[in-house]
Design an enzyme around this catalytic site. Sequence first.
Site, PDB file in Angstrom:
ATOM      1  N   ASN A  23       0.830  -1.205   0.000  1.00  0.00           N
ATOM      2  CA  ASN A  23       0.000   0.000   0.000  1.00  0.00           C
ATOM      3  C   ASN A  23       0.863   1.253   0.000  1.00  0.00           C
ATOM      4  O   ASN A  23       1.941   1.289   0.587  1.00  0.00           O
ATOM      5  CB  ASN A  23      -0.927   0.010   1.214  1.00  0.00           C
ATOM      6  CG  ASN A  23      -1.885  -1.169   1.191  1.00  0.00           C
ATOM      7  OD1 ASN A  23      -2.056  -1.791   0.137  1.00  0.00           O
ATOM      8  ND2 ASN A  23      -2.496  -1.483   2.307  1.00  0.00           N
ATOM      9  N   HIS A  67       5.769  -0.662  -2.857  1.00  0.00           N
ATOM     10  CA  HIS A  67       5.313   0.037  -4.064  1.00  0.00           C
ATOM     11  C   HIS A  67       5.387   1.555  -3.948  1.00  0.00           C
ATOM     12  O   HIS A  67       4.731   2.279  -4.685  1.00  0.00           O
ATOM     13  CB  HIS A  67       3.891  -0.434  -4.433  1.00  0.00           C
ATOM     14  CG  HIS A  67       3.860  -1.865  -4.888  1.00  0.00           C
ATOM     15  ND1 HIS A  67       2.717  -2.631  -4.956  1.00  0.00           N
ATOM     16  CD2 HIS A  67       4.865  -2.687  -5.298  1.00  0.00           C
ATOM     17  CE1 HIS A  67       3.016  -3.846  -5.394  1.00  0.00           C
ATOM     18  NE2 HIS A  67       4.317  -3.910  -5.599  1.00  0.00           N
ATOM     19  N   GLY A  85      -5.244  -8.995   3.070  1.00  0.00           N
ATOM     20  CA  GLY A  85      -5.924  -8.204   2.045  1.00  0.00           C
ATOM     21  C   GLY A  85      -5.156  -7.971   0.771  1.00  0.00           C
ATOM     22  O   GLY A  85      -5.180  -6.864   0.238  1.00  0.00           O
ATOM     23  N   PRO A 133     -11.139 -12.340   2.816  1.00  0.00           N
ATOM     24  CA  PRO A 133     -12.471 -12.961   2.713  1.00  0.00           C
ATOM     25  C   PRO A 133     -12.532 -13.961   1.562  1.00  0.00           C
ATOM     26  O   PRO A 133     -13.384 -14.840   1.541  1.00  0.00           O
ATOM     27  CB  PRO A 133     -13.412 -11.782   2.435  1.00  0.00           C
ATOM     28  CG  PRO A 133     -12.649 -10.546   2.749  1.00  0.00           C
ATOM     29  CD  PRO A 133     -11.190 -10.885   2.641  1.00  0.00           C
TER      30      PRO A 133
HETATM   31  P1  OAD Z   1      -6.096  -5.953  -4.854  1.00  0.00           P
HETATM   32  O1  OAD Z   1      -7.126  -4.922  -5.115  1.00  0.00           O
HETATM   33  O2  OAD Z   1      -5.563  -6.694  -6.016  1.00  0.00           O
HETATM   34  O3  OAD Z   1      -6.660  -7.037  -3.833  1.00  0.00           O
HETATM   35  C1  OAD Z   1      -7.321  -6.668  -2.662  1.00  0.00           C
HETATM   36  C2  OAD Z   1      -7.595  -7.921  -1.861  1.00  0.00           C
HETATM   37  O4  OAD Z   1      -8.169  -7.523  -0.630  1.00  0.00           O
HETATM   38  C3  OAD Z   1      -8.592  -8.900  -2.508  1.00  0.00           C
HETATM   39  O5  OAD Z   1      -8.024 -10.190  -2.502  1.00  0.00           O
HETATM   40  C4  OAD Z   1      -9.824  -8.836  -1.600  1.00  0.00           C
HETATM   41  O6  OAD Z   1     -10.489 -10.096  -1.483  1.00  0.00           O
HETATM   42  C5  OAD Z   1      -9.213  -8.414  -0.284  1.00  0.00           C
HETATM   43  N1  OAD Z   1     -10.104  -7.653   0.609  1.00  0.00           N
HETATM   44  C6  OAD Z   1     -11.097  -6.805   0.290  1.00  0.00           C
HETATM   45  N2  OAD Z   1     -11.647  -6.274   1.391  1.00  0.00           N
HETATM   46  C7  OAD Z   1     -10.981  -6.784   2.458  1.00  0.00           C
HETATM   47  C8  OAD Z   1     -11.053  -6.601   3.865  1.00  0.00           C
HETATM   48  N3  OAD Z   1     -11.939  -5.778   4.430  1.00  0.00           N
HETATM   49  N4  OAD Z   1     -10.201  -7.293   4.647  1.00  0.00           N
HETATM   50  C9  OAD Z   1      -9.276  -8.138   4.097  1.00  0.00           C
HETATM   51  N5  OAD Z   1      -9.163  -8.330   2.765  1.00  0.00           N
HETATM   52  C10 OAD Z   1      -9.994  -7.674   1.958  1.00  0.00           C
HETATM   53  O7  OAD Z   1      -4.945  -5.247  -4.003  1.00  0.00           O
HETATM   54  P2  OAD Z   1      -3.416  -5.682  -3.820  1.00  0.00           P
HETATM   55  O8  OAD Z   1      -3.284  -7.152  -3.740  1.00  0.00           O
HETATM   56  O9  OAD Z   1      -2.881  -4.875  -2.712  1.00  0.00           O
HETATM   57  O10 OAD Z   1       0.368  -1.917  -7.255  1.00  0.00           O
HETATM   58  O11 OAD Z   1      -2.797  -5.191  -5.176  1.00  0.00           O
HETATM   59  C11 OAD Z   1      -1.417  -5.357  -5.381  1.00  0.00           C
HETATM   60  C12 OAD Z   1      -0.881  -4.241  -6.227  1.00  0.00           C
HETATM   61  O12 OAD Z   1      -1.645  -4.133  -7.420  1.00  0.00           O
HETATM   62  C13 OAD Z   1      -1.022  -2.868  -5.586  1.00  0.00           C
HETATM   63  O13 OAD Z   1       0.001  -2.559  -4.684  1.00  0.00           O
HETATM   64  C14 OAD Z   1      -0.983  -1.953  -6.763  1.00  0.00           C
HETATM   65  C15 OAD Z   1      -1.885  -2.724  -7.698  1.00  0.00           C
HETATM   66  O14 OAD Z   1      -1.698  -2.506  -9.039  1.00  0.00           O
HETATM   67  C16 OAD Z   1       0.831  -0.818  -7.818  1.00  0.00           C
HETATM   68  O15 OAD Z   1       0.160   0.197  -7.938  1.00  0.00           O
HETATM   69  C17 OAD Z   1       2.238  -0.952  -8.278  1.00  0.00           C
END
Ligand code: OAD
Length: 250
Positions: free
Chosen positions: A103, A120, A194, A221
């Site tokens: 994040n 990132h 998450g 989740p």
């Molecule tokens: P994503 O948007 O890809 O994934 C978010 C995850 O959070 C999903 O697997 C959801 O199921 C989960 N989620 C949603 N609400 C939640 C909650 N209340 N508690 C726990 N989990 C929850 O986000 P990232 O995996 O962080 O990179 O994405 C990785 C990277 O892709 C980011 O850092 C960004 C993006 O492109 C860059 O900008 C370089």
Amino acid sequence: MTPLVATTTSLRVKDARRVVFFTGAGMSAAAGIPTFRGKGGIWKEYDYGSYACQQAFNRDPEKVWEFHNYRRGLVEPCQPTQGHRLIARCEAAQPSTVVVTQNIDGLHQVAGNAKVRELHGGLWRVRCDVCGAKHTGRESPFVELRCPRHEDLPEWKRPYWRPDIVWFGDALNRSVIEASVEAISRCDMLISIGTSAVVYPAAELPLIAKRNKALLVEINPEETPMSNAFDVCLRGTADAMLEMLCEGLE
Ligand code: OAD
């Protein structure tokens, strides 16, 4: 080994010696910051090839800045969640705790964590790739788009500040990745929270903890492509599952 998939567990952070929290966008969802994928995800609305890569910035820096200012505006009023605060309490109780995050919102630091490795980059930092100047500040919107150090050049020729964010196609910052790998290799409990685990190399970093036989816990989740690599998968929200895992912390 198949992971234990559950909504409750008797595992507690206080029983570990070195904990790494590995966080993604779901960590900040309850703070009101949209995730990237899934329903309402940022990349559903915005094509990252136009807004979040070096080529897009070279082509049209002002358009990229418009998107960046939109994100600053979204995040600026958001406060850390109960989950962020629990992670900060964990570092206060156990100073070996490290946060490795994908994040850029800075909420772990606002909550009080000092050891945060931002894989990132950071939303509130900008840099000039011509002279190496850096600036940190929560201006929202950020309006002085050009680096002030180039007064010898006419205004239209001065380089633009560049958001200090790892965009698609960028390499990760070497010292950040080294510090992250070091923390992950030494921990005995890694809690991934998450993240959809589809962006590399971040997605595979938790596996390094396995070499040290650390216990790997996933909070999400939903199932992710990495779920099978974890020992325990807690199917719930970051806030609720952290409330349980952090029970009994001083
Ligand atoms: P994503 O948007 O890809 O994934 C978010 C995850 O959070 C999903 O697997 C959801 O199921 C989960 N989620 C949603 N609400 C939640 C909650 N209340 N508690 C726990 N989990 C929850 O986000 P990232 O995996 O962080 O990179 O994405 C990785 C990277 O892709 C980011 O850092 C960004 C993006 O492109 C860059 O900008 C370089």
